[in-house]
Design a protein around this motif. Structure first.
Motif, short mmCIF file in Angstrom:
data_model
loop_
_atom_site.label_atom_id
_atom_site.label_comp_id
_atom_site.label_asym_id
_atom_site.label_seq_id
_atom_site.Cartn_x
_atom_site.Cartn_y
_atom_site.Cartn_z
N ILE A 197 8.56 -9.50 11.86
CA ILE A 197 8.70 -8.08 11.52
C ILE A 197 8.96 -7.31 12.80
N ARG A 198 10.01 -6.48 12.78
CA ARG A 198 10.47 -5.84 14.01
C ARG A 198 9.81 -4.48 14.24
N GLU A 199 9.93 -4.01 15.48
CA GLU A 199 9.38 -2.70 15.83
C GLU A 199 10.12 -1.60 15.09
N ASN A 200 9.35 -0.60 14.63
CA ASN A 200 9.89 0.57 13.91
C ASN A 200 10.69 0.16 12.68
N GLU A 201 10.19 -0.85 11.99
CA GLU A 201 10.83 -1.34 10.76
C GLU A 201 9.98 -0.97 9.57
N PHE A 202 10.64 -0.59 8.46
CA PHE A 202 9.94 -0.40 7.19
C PHE A 202 10.12 -1.69 6.41
N PHE A 203 9.05 -2.46 6.31
CA PHE A 203 9.12 -3.81 5.73
C PHE A 203 8.28 -3.83 4.46
N ALA A 204 8.83 -4.39 3.39
CA ALA A 204 8.13 -4.45 2.11
C ALA A 204 7.80 -5.89 1.73
N LEU A 205 6.57 -6.09 1.26
CA LEU A 205 6.14 -7.35 0.67
C LEU A 205 6.14 -7.14 -0.84
N LEU A 206 6.95 -7.91 -1.53
CA LEU A 206 7.23 -7.65 -2.94
C LEU A 206 7.03 -8.91 -3.75
N GLY A 207 6.49 -8.74 -4.94
CA GLY A 207 6.31 -9.88 -5.83
C GLY A 207 5.44 -9.51 -7.00
N PRO A 208 5.36 -10.36 -8.01
CA PRO A 208 4.52 -10.08 -9.18
C PRO A 208 3.05 -10.16 -8.84
N SER A 209 2.20 -9.71 -9.73
CA SER A 209 0.75 -9.79 -9.53
C SER A 209 0.34 -11.23 -9.28
N GLY A 210 -0.54 -11.43 -8.28
CA GLY A 210 -1.02 -12.77 -7.97
C GLY A 210 -0.12 -13.57 -7.07
N CYS A 211 0.92 -12.94 -6.49
CA CYS A 211 1.87 -13.70 -5.67
C CYS A 211 1.37 -13.91 -4.24
N GLY A 212 0.31 -13.21 -3.83
CA GLY A 212 -0.24 -13.38 -2.49
C GLY A 212 0.05 -12.26 -1.52
N LYS A 213 0.75 -11.22 -1.97
CA LYS A 213 1.17 -10.17 -1.04
C LYS A 213 -0.01 -9.36 -0.50
N THR A 214 -0.98 -9.04 -1.35
CA THR A 214 -2.14 -8.27 -0.88
C THR A 214 -3.04 -9.13 0.01
N GLU A 238 0.10 -0.68 -1.97
CA GLU A 238 0.50 0.10 -3.14
C GLU A 238 0.24 1.59 -2.89
N PRO A 239 0.80 2.18 -1.84
CA PRO A 239 0.44 3.55 -1.46
C PRO A 239 0.80 4.61 -2.48
N LEU A 240 1.75 4.32 -3.37
CA LEU A 240 2.18 5.33 -4.34
C LEU A 240 1.73 5.00 -5.76
N ILE A 292 4.38 -1.71 7.02
CA ILE A 292 4.44 -2.86 6.11
C ILE A 292 3.79 -2.42 4.81
N VAL A 293 4.56 -2.39 3.76
CA VAL A 293 4.06 -1.88 2.48
C VAL A 293 4.05 -3.00 1.44
N VAL A 294 2.96 -3.08 0.69
CA VAL A 294 2.85 -4.00 -0.44
C VAL A 294 3.15 -3.22 -1.71
N THR A 295 4.04 -3.73 -2.52
CA THR A 295 4.36 -3.08 -3.79
C THR A 295 4.82 -4.13 -4.79
N HIS A 296 4.62 -3.83 -6.06
CA HIS A 296 5.20 -4.67 -7.12
C HIS A 296 6.40 -3.97 -7.74
N ASP A 297 6.71 -2.77 -7.24
CA ASP A 297 7.77 -1.94 -7.79
C ASP A 297 9.08 -2.24 -7.06
N GLN A 298 10.00 -2.92 -7.74
CA GLN A 298 11.26 -3.33 -7.12
C GLN A 298 12.08 -2.14 -6.66
N GLU A 299 12.17 -1.11 -7.50
CA GLU A 299 12.97 0.06 -7.15
C GLU A 299 12.41 0.75 -5.92
N GLU A 300 11.09 0.82 -5.84
CA GLU A 300 10.43 1.43 -4.68
C GLU A 300 10.81 0.70 -3.39
#
Length: 352
Positions: free
Chosen positions: A31-48, A164-166, A193-201
């Motif tokens: 993960i690079r400096e000053n990057e907005f990076f998303a961890l995405l996947g269904p519930s239970g995928c390990g992202k949190t 899941e900030p939103l 680094i944001v965790v979300t299950h929302d693909q559009e987000e």
């Protein structure tokens, strides 16, 4: 953000199990400096779980987490230059917005002048200056979200982690705050680094994103790369809407399904699944590539999605057409669909 920039955070073969359950299975990411990076996947995928390991609230069973080349895996949360913003916000109800922001800096015993300067600067960045003397109970949901973010930003972490900030916001406010988060990340110059299950987000906010399933990393890339060139059928189905047509690639290099034949000269012969986005299927006249009948129509404002029954698929194909200026389509109409193989993905095998 320069793709050649060395990673600020390196995750090397990190694994975590809870008894017999493997939550994270050998994940490696840069993960690079000053990057907005998303961890995405269904519930239970390990992202949190992965996010909590970055924050120090969980300890990896294997692998390393490097920040600026230093292994921070053994460090407790308070010794890591990372901040975790929880979905619940966890604001102090008896404190004003300014006091909520000042508290962490006071615990670090910073000079009062420095505390005020940093708090004022962060209030301005997050558009909260006019709410500085209010308490959380006097704020809207979106304002509380910004206060929680400001409280994390004021400590100037190298990396800000958002779980899941939103998630607690309604749809309209979520859409507004997606752009606000991206703006604040750019202005603050901090890696998010944001965790979300929302693909559009994730598609709206992220510079790059990682798709996880069952604790494993399936694909990492820009939103455009993952949307347009998914690595496998799961990613294709998880990100956006995808039509799947199961068939066979012949020895002559043609994908064949009932009523459909497409030239794919580089494809390997055998069972295969063709994947096509709704916007890449064109509507023509009967007798073209694939004939079908409209089973349903969904109006989305700028466009309509036609659900078209064909012989090639047991479920109707979804076809997106512009609502304004489009031909008047009605349920029961017969039409022809043109599928451009250059805009499709082909996956070996068919669904079990």
């Amino acid at each position: 953000m320069n793709p050649q920039t060395p990673p600020i955070l390196r995750i090397e073969s990190v694994a975590k199990s809870f008894g017999p359950v493997t939550a994270v299975d050998g994940v490696s990411l840069d993960i690079r400096e000053n990057e907005f990076f998303a961890l995405l996947g269904p519930s239970g995928c390990g992202k949190t779980t992965l996010l909590r390991m970055l924050a120090g609230f969980e300890t990896p069973n294997a692998g390393r987490i490097l920040l600026d080349g230093r292994d921070i895996s053994p460090l407790p949360p308070e010794k890591r230059p990372l901040n975790l913003m929880f979905q619940s916000y966890a604001l102090f109800p008896h404190m004003t917005v300014r006091q909520n922001l000042s508290y962490g800096l006071e615990m670090e015993k910073l000079d009062k002048t420095e505390i005020r300067r940093r708090v004022d600067e962060t209030l301005a960045t997050t558009d909260l200056t006019q709410f500085a003397d209010r308490k959380p109970e006097q704020l809207s949901g979106g304002q509380k979200q910004r206060v929680a973010l400001a409280r994390a930003l004021v400590k100037r972490p190298k990396v800000l982690l958002l779980d899941e900030p939103l998630g607690a916001l309604d749809k309209k406010l979520r859409e507004k705050m997606q752009l606000e988060l991206k703006r604040m990340q750019n202005e603050a110059g901090i890696t998010f680094i944001v965790v979300t299950h929302d693909q559009e987000e994730a598609l709206v906010m992220a510079d790059r994103m990682a798709i996880l399933k069952d604790g494993r990393l399936l694909q990492c890339g820009s939103p455009e790369e993952i949307y347009e060139a998914p690595a496998d059928r799961f990613v294709a189905n998880f990100i956006g809407v995808m039509n799947f047509i199961e068939g066979t690639v012949t020895g002559e290099g043609h994908f064949v399904a009932e009523g459909l034949r497409l030239a794919l000269p580089d494809a390997r012969p055998g069972p295969a699944t063709l994947a096509a986005r709704p916007e890449t299927i064109a509507v023509g006249q009967p007798g073209q590539r694939l004939a079908g009948t409209i089973a349903d129509i969904a109006y989305h404002g700028l466009d309509r999605v036609l659900h078209v029954k064909t012989a090639a698929s047991p479920v109707p194909l979804q076809v997106r057409v512009l609502a304004n200026g489009a031909a008047a389509h009605r349920i029961g109409d017969t039409l022809g669909l043109t599928i451009d193989p250059a805009k499709c993905r082909l996956f070996a095998g068919v669904a079990a």
